[in-house]
Design an enzyme around this catalytic site. Sequence first.
Site, mmCIF file in Angstrom:
data_model
loop_
_atom_site.group_PDB
_atom_site.id
_atom_site.type_symbol
_atom_site.label_atom_id
_atom_site.label_comp_id
_atom_site.label_asym_id
_atom_site.label_seq_id
_atom_site.Cartn_x
_atom_site.Cartn_y
_atom_site.Cartn_z
ATOM 1 N N HIS A 133 61.532 64.152 44.838
ATOM 2 C CA HIS A 133 61.177 65.556 45.066
ATOM 3 C C HIS A 133 61.266 65.868 46.555
ATOM 4 O O HIS A 133 60.325 66.434 47.147
ATOM 5 C CB HIS A 133 59.770 65.855 44.531
ATOM 6 N N GLU B 217 64.098 68.216 32.089
ATOM 7 C CA GLU B 217 65.092 67.402 31.394
ATOM 8 C C GLU B 217 64.529 66.714 30.153
ATOM 9 O O GLU B 217 65.282 66.276 29.276
ATOM 10 C CB GLU B 217 65.667 66.356 32.355
ATOM 11 N N ASP C 109 55.937 65.764 38.851
ATOM 12 C CA ASP C 109 55.912 66.252 37.467
ATOM 13 C C ASP C 109 54.736 65.649 36.692
ATOM 14 O O ASP C 109 54.143 66.314 35.832
ATOM 15 C CB ASP C 109 57.222 65.898 36.750
ATOM 16 N N HIS D 55 63.073 73.064 42.118
ATOM 17 C CA HIS D 55 62.753 71.633 42.142
ATOM 18 C C HIS D 55 62.364 71.267 43.562
ATOM 19 O O HIS D 55 63.164 71.391 44.474
ATOM 20 C CB HIS D 55 63.962 70.807 41.689
ATOM 21 N N GLU E 140 56.639 74.181 42.742
ATOM 22 C CA GLU E 140 56.138 72.813 42.654
ATOM 23 C C GLU E 140 55.344 72.412 43.904
ATOM 24 O O GLU E 140 54.322 71.735 43.808
ATOM 25 C CB GLU E 140 57.295 71.828 42.414
ATOM 26 N N GLU F 249 60.511 61.011 39.801
ATOM 27 C CA GLU F 249 61.773 61.650 40.201
ATOM 28 C C GLU F 249 61.667 62.090 41.654
ATOM 29 O O GLU F 249 60.637 62.621 42.077
ATOM 30 C CB GLU F 249 61.972 62.885 39.293
ATOM 31 N N HIS G 267 58.623 68.325 33.181
ATOM 32 C CA HIS G 267 59.942 67.826 33.627
ATOM 33 C C HIS G 267 60.985 68.410 32.692
ATOM 34 O O HIS G 267 61.124 67.990 31.538
ATOM 35 C CB HIS G 267 59.931 66.288 33.557
#
Lengths: 252, 252, 252, 252, 252, 252
Positions: free
Chosen positions: A32, A118, A41, A170, A175, A30, A116
Amino acid sequence: MNCKKMVQITWQEYDAQKDRVLILPAGSIEQHGPHLPLCVDTVIAERFAELLAEETGAVVAPVLSYGYKSKPCSGGGPLFPGTIDLNGITLQNLLIDLLTEFAADGYNKIFIMNAHFENEAFIEEAMDLVSRRVGPSVHMLLSNWWDPIPEGLIDQLFDVVPFPGWALEHAAVTETSLMMYFAPELVRVDKISNIPPLTPPNYAEYPVPKDLIPESGTLASAYSSTAEKGKLIVDTVVPLLKDMMLRVFGSL
Amino acid sequence: MNCKKMVQITWQEYDAQKDRVLILPAGSIEQHGPHLPLCVDTVIAERFAELLAEETGAVVAPVLSYGYKSKPCSGGGPLFPGTIDLNGITLQNLLIDLLTEFAADGYNKIFIMNAHFENEAFIEEAMDLVSRRVGPSVHMLLSNWWDPIPEGLIDQLFDVVPFPGWALEHAAVTETSLMMYFAPELVRVDKISNIPPLTPPNYAEYPVPKDLIPESGTLASAYSSTAEKGKLIVDTVVPLLKDMMLRVFGSL
Amino acid sequence: MNCKKMVQITWQEYDAQKDRVLILPAGSIEQHGPHLPLCVDTVIAERFAELLAEETGAVVAPVLSYGYKSKPCSGGGPLFPGTIDLNGITLQNLLIDLLTEFAADGYNKIFIMNAHFENEAFIEEAMDLVSRRVGPSVHMLLSNWWDPIPEGLIDQLFDVVPFPGWALEHAAVTETSLMMYFAPELVRVDKISNIPPLTPPNYAEYPVPKDLIPESGTLASAYSSTAEKGKLIVDTVVPLLKDMMLRVFGSL
Amino acid sequence: MNCKKMVQITWQEYDAQKDRVLILPAGSIEQHGPHLPLCVDTVIAERFAELLAEETGAVVAPVLSYGYKSKPCSGGGPLFPGTIDLNGITLQNLLIDLLTEFAADGYNKIFIMNAHFENEAFIEEAMDLVSRRVGPSVHMLLSNWWDPIPEGLIDQLFDVVPFPGWALEHAAVTETSLMMYFAPELVRVDKISNIPPLTPPNYAEYPVPKDLIPESGTLASAYSSTAEKGKLIVDTVVPLLKDMMLRVFGSL
Amino acid sequence: MNCKKMVQITWQEYDAQKDRVLILPAGSIEQHGPHLPLCVDTVIAERFAELLAEETGAVVAPVLSYGYKSKPCSGGGPLFPGTIDLNGITLQNLLIDLLTEFAADGYNKIFIMNAHFENEAFIEEAMDLVSRRVGPSVHMLLSNWWDPIPEGLIDQLFDVVPFPGWALEHAAVTETSLMMYFAPELVRVDKISNIPPLTPPNYAEYPVPKDLIPESGTLASAYSSTAEKGKLIVDTVVPLLKDMMLRVFGSL
Amino acid sequence: MNCKKMVQITWQEYDAQKDRVLILPAGSIEQHGPHLPLCVDTVIAERFAELLAEETGAVVAPVLSYGYKSKPCSGGGPLFPGTIDLNGITLQNLLIDLLTEFAADGYNKIFIMNAHFENEAFIEEAMDLVSRRVGPSVHMLLSNWWDPIPEGLIDQLFDVVPFPGWALEHAAVTETSLMMYFAPELVRVDKISNIPPLTPPNYAEYPVPKDLIPESGTLASAYSSTAEKGKLIVDTVVPLLKDMMLRVFGSL
């Protein structure tokens, strides 16, 4: 080190560990932002799993590199190249097969270490469906690294920029700090910029408007991230996750 | 009244309204403690949809009475009788068919008014899949009644008992107040008790432990609920939802 | 009244009734000509269910508002706006989940009261698949309001216009009379016209020809419909359905 | 090194490479006798992908760690602990989602580098279904490391033990040699024994008889394996795979 | 004879016929009492298809030997050995694949000649779904051999025993007569007995009661069946089916 | 003859044979060059099944006329008209239903006699999934007619043209010889030409290049085919298949 990665051991060694916990890390590919790689992630899920395994003697299964669809206001969403989205039912069925196989091999304490957000609804759906099939002797636990973080630590981490809420964290302070600690060579420090957090809408809209998310893909500032903050998160969260495992599984 | 319920109009009348917004309310059949009926989410979704339709000239589709699986810490979970759980893929496919049909009839502004938190991941998955298929001219919006509630109103509603967070507001002050306003004859006022809110675990566990949730099914206190508080929520939220519709759809 | 609607009772009240029959009404959203609303099948299914429940002490589950695809020669077909068609597998899986959940709650006498002919093949498929899974202790029954009607009653109902066969009785004398009895405010009496019945082809053809069905969507005349005829149907059919339930379930 | 691993690059770097080939390595978690770890296919697929990427400037996607069901006579089969089997449809749908996503990001030259024989039928099914959907501009290629090996090299590799055919080359000379070259620390050299190859039946039987496969899980001798033989395979096969990519994709 | 069976012609011959109608016969394997073999529906579907092809120059595809689940009151139901039941979704997907393939080969006039009543709902569902995908240029027609039979012929056929309605005409006068005409060597004439027709319930019940259907599997009398009656049906129905094809397809 | 074809016997006769083996032949509709009809695999599968049944007293189920997608380098692939391809999951689900039904009828020795190579992966997947469900008492066996052929026979068959390997033996010496033996009236002998075998690529590529396969669809020479060679294959293979059945099933 005493972390037993499933990929590194033989089938006989794996068979001999089946009274232990099995940890399945779940990540994603994904976007970032411009300063972090696509694998954030995945790296974080895998490293937490390994550290937990070192503490508990658990076996670590290969990480799920591909995850459920990124949502705009927690991951930037599907419009960014490099965000590789599985359909929900695909992820769900993948989990169903894996959990069923681990259980069939005699592992009945399975911890899904997710990084993650989601992924969660579809992992839970798989857990529920597998649980009905394999019965109550197999215990399955799903957690992540952010839910156990106590209020006090949040204050320490967000000493410079404000805490925007977990959904917007995010490619932001937590992170980025974790990646600086786990894999500093993958962080483009010079690409970090101090931006105000996105003000996300309180609804979901399709098609996703093209201008909803800042062009960079970052949802909140990563400014003030440090490897020390990453270490602080890890040192706080790993014992809390170990406690959680002990509480749910009875023994490790 | 000028609310156009799809069930009450003929096909010709429905056809003549297709430039309007179509509102699809989504509820569930789920235990709501000893003082509320199984239909709380359904009634609330339907009533908000009707009030919005009166304000905007929208057409209201029949409510989805059955929803996705109740989760223990936001709805009491699957162990309670009367909690009728659809599998995620079932709800998702139901939504896919409905959204596809509404779009095929020429409706391209569809608002899903949800009142059951657990529905959301699978509704969004359906929205995404339909959007890819029908293209960008069809706008779909998903919201609920709690996300638009401003901080200030929370303080007013929780003047007696503390706000336990939205996840735990199940059969508690807000839902009970809304039901006292919308359908007082369905509230067993004498069964309301003042209990401390559940302290939910920060993880998901399967099989769901039998003693996780209080025997009554209530997750937080419904004490101090009143029809007036229900009205206050409605009077605050309906205009905010109308604004949201206007923002997303451009016109109503 | 002693009709126990599942939506109105608490989980404890629902749990206490599980030795009773559970009635699941099944309707559709489908064009019914210029004089009847889209919800005809839903209203009729729900009202029969409630009347039966009053007679038998059964519990009534929320009606299935959306049904399987309308066929041209029994419902006008998919080309009419407002006819909202579920795919067969969607309806089937919805039924599978619901029947499984009712059975899991301890209900083992389930009556599906259908009012939309096209639903039947997919409901039966669900019944068969669920029956294999839950075993013979759970009895499931599917019927409708037209199959029990005796020859003699048909003669009474069709005293003015000829009986065109049940398939064409769509938006015609029986459905219009039932709606005049159940929900007169929803009938546009002035829109009733006396048309000859469609002569349907004895085959199925795709794509459905656009001129197969009269523009109005009515398949046979609704002329001579009255609330009294509706009452006559109800008063005849309800006792016959009660007998049927008694025969299949042994006790009510 | 100039290997561009998708997990290590940002979304902007990934986007800039979309004229390149994207390589998706596909492995499995499968027993490989007492001398090799469960990850043999995964390591080999990933390493070949990386070497090819260094030669061609391709981008490497995260490896598929989990593969289709091991068959008894090419992998030892499902009865061994640690052999984690996906259902065919699960692997197929995973591939469908991934290929669709890569194509949506603008990559139209996709090479699936497989190292687990059993994967192939379901990967091909996914390729076919995706190809119909995305059209002829997206070229997808599936190969492995054994099919390109020329006769002459087989003679060199099997200088001590006889070549048992590719199906039985499971945990035997070629895979063991490749692992000694790629990841010598994962090979338990002392556990290698010189066994005669299995004489496999010329049919498939279910349930799989428990005594069909030697207890160790090895299907043919790994005796005489060396890292040099591993290097020989790699040095021969990588240029041949590069030629194949050039032939199919036109440019790299 | 000029019947072009798809199984007998080469791909080039098949390609050359694509302006013709393609007939797909659909049967079942289902108990047909003690006097008829399991293949009744398959033989009848296939023979009608061949006769129609001789009349029209159509191409005949291989018959579908396996059909949807037998229902108790139109085929004896699932409890008889030798009744091989496909799930509805299996038959539906089989039809979807076949219709899609025929259309892709350029055939746009497809006639499904059905001889197993229970198949129809799932064949129609497949027709509808394929039609949406391939567009209106492909015409698909579904019929059978009983719906076109005129009233007058019924009187001729049922000169000795009463006509029990089409649902109960299972292994009875019409099917037995057709088999005596088409495949007399497969009829056990001495096993025909004169029984009264079943009085079927006007509802569907699961699990199917074991004593619902006469032990022999025959639903109505086959007494008075003759090859001549079979010929009469064929000679009447084939021209009517040809007319139907002409009406729907425009040309043959 | 004592071959018991399931289509020819009554349900009572079928029921009386359930201690016997049940043979399910599996073919396809697939181009086989200009000299052979589309049904080659179906005829061969069915004839082997019947011959085996005569030898063993087995019951023969109706052949599967439609099979999985033809692959370019073992069947010419999907681009030829008349090649009717099922999706993998469709074939798999068809097998699952059939195997489940045969087992439910008490048959626990099931032999799938395949004559279309591409079917195998999906048949095996079905066997595995059914086996898990019905348990170890049901034995299922999958074979074909080419795998049992011994080296020596290959030399005899390929006395004039070279043996191109089994994958390319499509519409070539062995299939043509078998058809000359089984169904000479279906072979267009004058259309046989002596062509060199295709040199197939050692990879799979999508979309399939249009010029990959010779225009005729033949993958290797059918020159030198004779009915005698067909008989030789049959006389050799049938006893070997009988032995195989005996070995797997214990008794016949």
